[in-house]
Design a protein around this motif. Sequence first.
Motif, short mmCIF file in Angstrom:
data_model
loop_
_atom_site.label_atom_id
_atom_site.label_comp_id
_atom_site.label_asym_id
_atom_site.label_seq_id
_atom_site.Cartn_x
_atom_site.Cartn_y
_atom_site.Cartn_z
N MET A 1 0.85 -1.16 0.00
CA MET A 1 0.00 0.00 0.00
C MET A 1 0.90 1.23 0.00
SD MET A 1 -2.44 1.23 3.17
CE MET A 1 -3.14 -0.38 3.31
N THR A 2 0.52 2.22 -0.78
CA THR A 2 1.27 3.47 -0.83
C THR A 2 0.48 4.52 -0.08
OG1 THR A 2 2.14 2.86 -3.00
CG2 THR A 2 2.36 5.15 -2.35
N ASP A 10 3.31 -1.49 4.86
CA ASP A 10 2.60 -2.76 4.98
C ASP A 10 1.30 -2.56 5.76
OD1 ASP A 10 3.26 -2.71 7.69
OD2 ASP A 10 4.66 -4.38 7.57
N LYS A 11 0.62 -3.66 6.07
CA LYS A 11 -0.67 -3.57 6.78
C LYS A 11 -0.55 -2.98 8.18
CE LYS A 11 -2.98 -7.31 4.33
NZ LYS A 11 -3.57 -8.66 4.44
N THR A 12 0.65 -2.99 8.75
CA THR A 12 0.84 -2.42 10.08
C THR A 12 1.22 -0.94 10.01
OG1 THR A 12 3.23 -2.86 10.28
CG2 THR A 12 1.71 -4.66 10.89
N GLY A 13 1.46 -0.44 8.80
CA GLY A 13 1.89 0.94 8.62
C GLY A 13 3.40 1.11 8.58
N ALA A 14 4.14 0.00 8.71
CA ALA A 14 5.60 0.07 8.68
C ALA A 14 6.08 0.36 7.26
CB ALA A 14 6.20 -1.25 9.17
N PRO A 15 7.12 1.19 7.13
CA PRO A 15 7.65 1.49 5.80
C PRO A 15 8.32 0.26 5.18
CG PRO A 15 8.95 2.59 7.50
CD PRO A 15 7.81 1.93 8.19
N VAL A 16 8.05 0.09 3.89
CA VAL A 16 8.55 -1.06 3.15
C VAL A 16 9.37 -0.56 1.97
CG1 VAL A 16 7.84 -3.03 1.73
CG2 VAL A 16 6.55 -2.45 3.78
#
Length: 122
Positions: A1-2, A10-16
Motif C-alpha cells: 500500500m502506498t 505494509d498492513k501495520t503501517g511500517a515502511p517497506v
Amino acid sequence: MTNSSGTITDKTGAPVTIADDPDNHRYTVTVDGVRAGHAAYADRTDDHGVAQRVFYHTEVDEAFGGRGLATILVKEALDDARAQGRKIVGVCPLVAAFLKKHPEYSEATSPVTKQILDWLKR
C-alpha cells in the motif's frame, strides 16, 4: 500500500522498501531496514526476441507473515519488469495467482511453457 506521501507501507503501517538486486537475480523486500523476503527471477529472450523476466520463487520470512509483504513485493517487481519492457512469466505460484487476480497485467505477460520450464531447469 502506498500512503499519501508516496511511501510504501505494509498492513501495520511500517515502511517497506522493494529493491532489485540484479547481481542475485531477485527483488528484495525490507521492513524498517530488515530484509523480510525476496522474489527470484531469471531473464531470457524468447524465440521471437522478446525480453522476458521469469519469476520462479517468492518467499517472505514467517516472522513477517500476515502483513501483505508478498503482495507488495510481487506488485512492485512486476511493475518494474513491465516498466523495463520485459514480458512477465509467472512460474512462481504466488506470481501466477497475482496475475490471475490482476488482468491489467495481461498485456505484459507471456505464458508459462514447457520450453521455459525446461530452460529454468538448466
